[in-house]
Design a protein around this motif. Structure first.
Motif, PDB file in Angstrom:
ATOM      1  N   GLY A 272       0.792  -1.224   0.000  1.00 16.18           N
ATOM      2  CA  GLY A 272       0.000   0.000   0.000  1.00 16.18           C
ATOM      3  C   GLY A 272       0.819   1.266   0.000  1.00 16.18           C
ATOM      4  N   VAL A 273       1.993   1.248  -0.645  1.00 12.22           N
ATOM      5  CA  VAL A 273       2.887   2.411  -0.666  1.00 12.22           C
ATOM      6  C   VAL A 273       3.253   2.710  -2.115  1.00 12.22           C
ATOM      7  CG1 VAL A 273       5.106   3.357   0.101  1.00 12.22           C
ATOM      8  CG2 VAL A 273       3.847   1.757   1.580  1.00 12.22           C
ATOM      9  N   ILE A 274       3.238   3.991  -2.494  1.00  5.17           N
ATOM     10  CA  ILE A 274       3.635   4.343  -3.860  1.00  5.17           C
ATOM     11  C   ILE A 274       4.590   5.521  -3.856  1.00  5.17           C
ATOM     12  CG2 ILE A 274       1.855   6.050  -4.469  1.00  5.17           C
ATOM     13  CD1 ILE A 274       1.582   4.445  -7.161  1.00  5.17           C
ATOM     14  N   HIS A 275       5.499   5.496  -4.821  1.00  6.83           N
ATOM     15  CA  HIS A 275       6.411   6.607  -5.096  1.00  6.83           C
ATOM     16  C   HIS A 275       5.660   7.551  -6.032  1.00  6.83           C
ATOM     17  CE1 HIS A 275       9.761   8.922  -6.504  1.00  6.83           C
ATOM     18  NE2 HIS A 275      10.682   8.140  -5.983  1.00  6.83           N
ATOM     19  N   GLY A 276       5.463   8.778  -5.615  1.00  5.18           N
ATOM     20  CA  GLY A 276       4.604   9.686  -6.360  1.00  5.18           C
ATOM     21  C   GLY A 276       5.288  10.533  -7.407  1.00  5.18           C
ATOM     22  N   ASP A 277       6.567  10.260  -7.704  1.00  3.57           N
ATOM     23  CA  ASP A 277       7.309  11.142  -8.609  1.00  3.57           C
ATOM     24  C   ASP A 277       8.115  10.310  -9.606  1.00  3.57           C
ATOM     25  OD1 ASP A 277       8.248  13.454  -9.700  1.00  3.57           O
ATOM     26  OD2 ASP A 277       9.480  14.055  -7.995  1.00  3.57           O
ATOM     27  N   PRO A 278       7.458   9.810 -10.676  1.00  4.66           N
ATOM     28  CA  PRO A 278       8.116   8.835 -11.545  1.00  4.66           C
ATOM     29  C   PRO A 278       8.929   9.396 -12.706  1.00  4.66           C
ATOM     30  CG  PRO A 278       5.826   9.039 -12.166  1.00  4.66           C
ATOM     31  CD  PRO A 278       6.047   9.990 -11.016  1.00  4.66           C
ATOM     32  N   HIS A 279       9.379  10.650 -12.620  1.00  2.00           N
ATOM     33  CA  HIS A 279      10.133  11.148 -13.771  1.00  2.00           C
ATOM     34  C   HIS A 279      11.529  10.518 -13.822  1.00  2.00           C
ATOM     35  CE1 HIS A 279      13.078  13.915 -11.971  1.00  2.00           C
ATOM     36  NE2 HIS A 279      12.132  14.389 -11.186  1.00  2.00           N
ATOM     37  N   MET A 280      12.166  10.588 -14.982  1.00  2.00           N
ATOM     38  CA  MET A 280      13.365   9.800 -15.245  1.00  2.00           C
ATOM     39  C   MET A 280      14.579  10.249 -14.440  1.00  2.00           C
ATOM     40  SD  MET A 280      13.181   8.623 -19.221  1.00  2.00           S
ATOM     41  CE  MET A 280      13.797  10.160 -19.894  1.00  2.00           C
ATOM     42  N   ASP A 400      -2.731   8.472  -9.908  1.00  4.16           N
ATOM     43  CA  ASP A 400      -2.964   8.894 -11.285  1.00  4.16           C
ATOM     44  C   ASP A 400      -1.676   9.436 -11.894  1.00  4.16           C
ATOM     45  OD1 ASP A 400      -4.868   9.588 -13.510  1.00  4.16           O
ATOM     46  OD2 ASP A 400      -4.150  11.603 -13.042  1.00  4.16           O
ATOM     47  N   ARG A 401      -0.974  10.252 -11.133  1.00  6.48           N
ATOM     48  CA  ARG A 401       0.273  10.816 -11.652  1.00  6.48           C
ATOM     49  C   ARG A 401       1.290   9.719 -11.938  1.00  6.48           C
ATOM     50  NH1 ARG A 401       4.640  14.909  -8.795  1.00  6.48           N
ATOM     51  NH2 ARG A 401       5.986  15.060 -10.594  1.00  6.48           N
ATOM     52  N   SER A 402       1.396   8.757 -11.041  1.00  8.48           N
ATOM     53  CA  SER A 402       2.355   7.683 -11.244  1.00  8.48           C
ATOM     54  C   SER A 402       2.020   6.858 -12.474  1.00  8.48           C
ATOM     55  CB  SER A 402       2.406   6.774 -10.003  1.00  8.48           C
ATOM     56  OG  SER A 402       2.971   7.461  -8.910  1.00  8.48           O
ATOM     57  N   ALA A 403       0.737   6.537 -12.644  1.00  6.21           N
ATOM     58  CA  ALA A 403       0.325   5.727 -13.798  1.00  6.21           C
ATOM     59  C   ALA A 403       0.643   6.450 -15.110  1.00  6.21           C
ATOM     60  CB  ALA A 403      -1.163   5.415 -13.713  1.00  6.21           C
ATOM     61  N   ILE A 404       0.321   7.734 -15.184  1.00  6.58           N
ATOM     62  CA  ILE A 404       0.569   8.482 -16.415  1.00  6.58           C
ATOM     63  C   ILE A 404       2.061   8.697 -16.618  1.00  6.58           C
ATOM     64  CG2 ILE A 404       0.131  10.631 -17.640  1.00  6.58           C
ATOM     65  CD1 ILE A 404      -2.286   8.709 -17.288  1.00  6.58           C
ATOM     66  N   GLY A 405       2.766   9.040 -15.541  1.00  4.49           N
ATOM     67  CA  GLY A 405       4.209   9.256 -15.655  1.00  4.49           C
ATOM     68  C   GLY A 405       4.952   7.995 -16.058  1.00  4.49           C
ATOM     69  N   LEU A 406       4.599   6.871 -15.453  1.00  4.70           N
ATOM     70  CA  LEU A 406       5.255   5.609 -15.796  1.00  4.70           C
ATOM     71  C   LEU A 406       4.930   5.205 -17.224  1.00  4.70           C
ATOM     72  CD1 LEU A 406       4.762   3.551 -12.522  1.00  4.70           C
ATOM     73  CD2 LEU A 406       6.902   4.442 -13.420  1.00  4.70           C
ATOM     74  N   GLY A 407       3.668   5.400 -17.634  1.00 11.27           N
ATOM     75  CA  GLY A 407       3.302   5.088 -19.006  1.00 11.27           C
ATOM     76  C   GLY A 407       4.153   5.862 -19.998  1.00 11.27           C
ATOM     77  N   SER A 408       4.422   7.118 -19.686  1.00  7.89           N
ATOM     78  CA  SER A 408       5.258   7.944 -20.550  1.00  7.89           C
ATOM     79  C   SER A 408       6.674   7.382 -20.639  1.00  7.89           C
ATOM     80  CB  SER A 408       5.283   9.374 -20.019  1.00  7.89           C
ATOM     81  OG  SER A 408       6.175  10.176 -20.755  1.00  7.89           O
ATOM     82  N   ARG A 412       8.745   5.806 -23.862  1.00  3.43           N
ATOM     83  CA  ARG A 412      10.067   6.256 -24.303  1.00  3.43           C
ATOM     84  C   ARG A 412      11.065   5.108 -24.341  1.00  3.43           C
ATOM     85  NH1 ARG A 412      11.631  11.902 -21.459  1.00  3.43           N
ATOM     86  NH2 ARG A 412      13.387  11.681 -22.903  1.00  3.43           N
ATOM     87  N   LEU A 413      10.910   4.149 -23.442  1.00  5.17           N
ATOM     88  CA  LEU A 413      11.793   2.981 -23.455  1.00  5.17           C
ATOM     89  C   LEU A 413      11.540   2.098 -24.673  1.00  5.17           C
ATOM     90  CD1 LEU A 413      11.724   1.847 -19.696  1.00  5.17           C
ATOM     91  CD2 LEU A 413      13.625   2.929 -20.920  1.00  5.17           C
ATOM     92  N   GLY A 414      10.350   2.180 -25.240  1.00  6.59           N
ATOM     93  CA  GLY A 414      10.000   1.293 -26.342  1.00  6.59           C
ATOM     94  C   GLY A 414       9.841  -0.140 -25.882  1.00  6.59           C
ATOM     95  N   ALA A 415       9.387  -0.324 -24.630  1.00  8.93           N
ATOM     96  CA  ALA A 415       9.280  -1.664 -24.045  1.00  8.93           C
ATOM     97  C   ALA A 415       8.093  -2.423 -24.612  1.00  8.93           C
ATOM     98  CB  ALA A 415       9.134  -1.547 -22.527  1.00  8.93           C
TER      99      ALA A 415
END
Length: 452
Positions: A272-280, A400-408, A412-415
């Motif tokens: 139940g813990v999330i990192h809220g800042d997924p930028h590179m 929401d921010r994490s989901a959108i940020g990680l998706g971005s 970019r990784l082309g995974a």
């Protein structure tokens, strides 16, 4: 010049200078948003670029709030959202005079004796502090994160300016009610100022990711860490973009994406813990294409019912069960919401959940249209406006921010991965009561202080 700049950004004069700069930026964007809503023609792209330039040059957290709003459909006009989404905390570092003052204040005048070596030049600079490499007497390589001067006053000033900007926009367009978003942003930014809390977060993530060999997390050096100085292990790694510039093989791209998925979602669905800042800028790539997770200031702890709600919404979308979906939104904290509003929100949820619902290897987004996500957001915003708007609960914001940020980042990784199976592995044995028990235990072991 370094001494001059350091002194000029501290104390009363630094605060006045910041207020002049941020007030001008906030007032300008508010006026332009108002003109946009009244149908007046303005050069939105130019103004948005100017705003990004102003905010990006500040060492405060105002940009974090803008980034946060840029992930919520319709919370800002498109041009501003597009520019603000690109903001990164990359302001130039402060000079050696600041470093000496900060280190002396935190560790005493003989602080240099506690290190075998300490690099004068910063290795990285962020919104709240800068990082220097050092070596301890026993040979342990460490990263020393020094908080910039007067950051409490800076945060308070930035939040006042940000509330004013959002408040002005809210008078013009109240489709997305931001009250709880601002409460959440305030609480998280105040926590980020406390490096003792971040040290606890480092201990916490080491515990939660102990069974994920593809993710590394530094451990803090307890006797050298204070509220404004964090000393932790130095982890070797390369920036994600520099790795991408080498055109890595598909297998290596997939390895980075899999590690990133584990780093964010194992803690969420197990504890139940999330990192809220997924930028590179918050992780680097190891030599084996696993990841180092570095900045752990923006951490959110959720009650088990909230995580249950995430899974319930997923199941509801799978089976078109509107009653279960409505229950899930209630568990997230959406109140007094009509069924019509729920159906609009479901369109956004389907966009976010789509890769997790197809049992096959695929890219995170298969639509070739680079504007696809924005088009979905525009439809959701228009639907919410028609149904009377919505007030996102504070618990919703960082997920929401994490989901959108990680998706971005995945894009970019082309995974290309089977996202469905990765997700199913996490939730296969989900039990809310067991999550609550695990959470209580890891928080106790990591000595994480209570959260707001």
């Amino acid at each position: 010049m370094a001494d001059e700049r350091d002194l000029d950004n501290t104390g009363m004069f630094g605060e006045l200078r910041r207020m002049v700069r941020t007030s001008g930026a906030v007032g300008g964007i508010a006026a332009r948003i108002a003109g946009h809503k009244m149908g007046l023609r303005t050069d939105h792209a130019t103004h948005a670029g100017d705003l990004k330039s102003v905010l990006g040059g500040l060492k405060g957290p105002l940009m974090k709030g803008a980034q946060l709003l840029s992930t919520i459909p319709g919370a800002l006009p498109d041009e501003y959202a597009a520019e603000l989404a690109q903001l990164q905390a990359n302001a130039p570092p402060m000079g050696w005079s600041f470093v000496r003052r900060r280190m002396s204040t935190e560790l005493g005048r003989d602080w240099e004796r506690r290190f075998r070596s300490f690099e004068h030049e910063a290795a990285a600079a962020a919104s709240l502090g800068q990082v220097h490499r050092a070596v301890l007497p026993d040979g342990r390589r460490v990263a020393c994160k020094l908080q910039y001067p007067d950051m409490q006053a800076t945060v308070d000033s930035d939040l006042r300016q940000f509330r004013m900007a959002v408040g002005l926009y809210y008078r013009i367009d109240s489709t997305i009610k931001q009250d709880d978003v601002l409460v959440e942003l305030t609480a998280r930014l105040q926590e980020e100022l406390d490096y003792l809390r971040e040290a606890a977060n480092l201990r916490l993530y080491n515990l939660m990711l102990a069974e994920c060999p593809d993710v590394s997390v530094p451990m803090p050096v307890e006797d050298l860490t204070t509220r404004r100085l964090l000393v932790m292990d130095w982890l070797d790694g390369r920036g994600v973009q520099s790795v991408l510039d080498t055109d890595p093989a598909q297998e290596q791209r997939d390895s980075m994406a899999r590690a990133l998925f584990h780093a964010w979602y194992v803690p969420l669905y197990r504890n139940g813990v999330i990192h809220g800042d997924p930028h590179m800028g918050n992780f680097t790539v190891r030599s084996d294409y696993g990841l180092n997770l570095l900045d752990l200031g923006a951490i959110r702890i959720f009650p088990a019912r909230f995580v249950q709600g995430i899974i319930d919404l997923y199941r509801a979308l799978e089976t078109n069960d509107e009653d279960l979906a409505y229950h899930a939104y209630q568990a997230w904290g959406f109140v007094n919401m009509s069924r019509e509003t729920m159906r609009v929100l479901n369109e956004w949820a389907r966009f976010v959940y789509e890769p997790l619902m197809q049992d096959r290897v695929r890219a995170i987004q298969e639509n070739d249209d680079p504007q696809y996500g924005r088009a979905v957001a525009e439809r959701v915003y228009a639907g919410l406006k028609q149904t009377g708007g919505v007030r996102p609960p504070r618990e919703f914001v960082l997920v929401d921010r994490s989901a959108i940020g990680l998706g971005s980042v995945f894009l970019r990784l082309g995974a290309k991965l089977n996202w469905y199976r990765l997700f199913q592995e996490l939730i296969a044995d989900f039990d809310a009561a067991k999550l609550a028990a695990r959470q209580e235990e890891v928080l106790r072991q990591a000595r994480v202080p209570p959260t707001a």
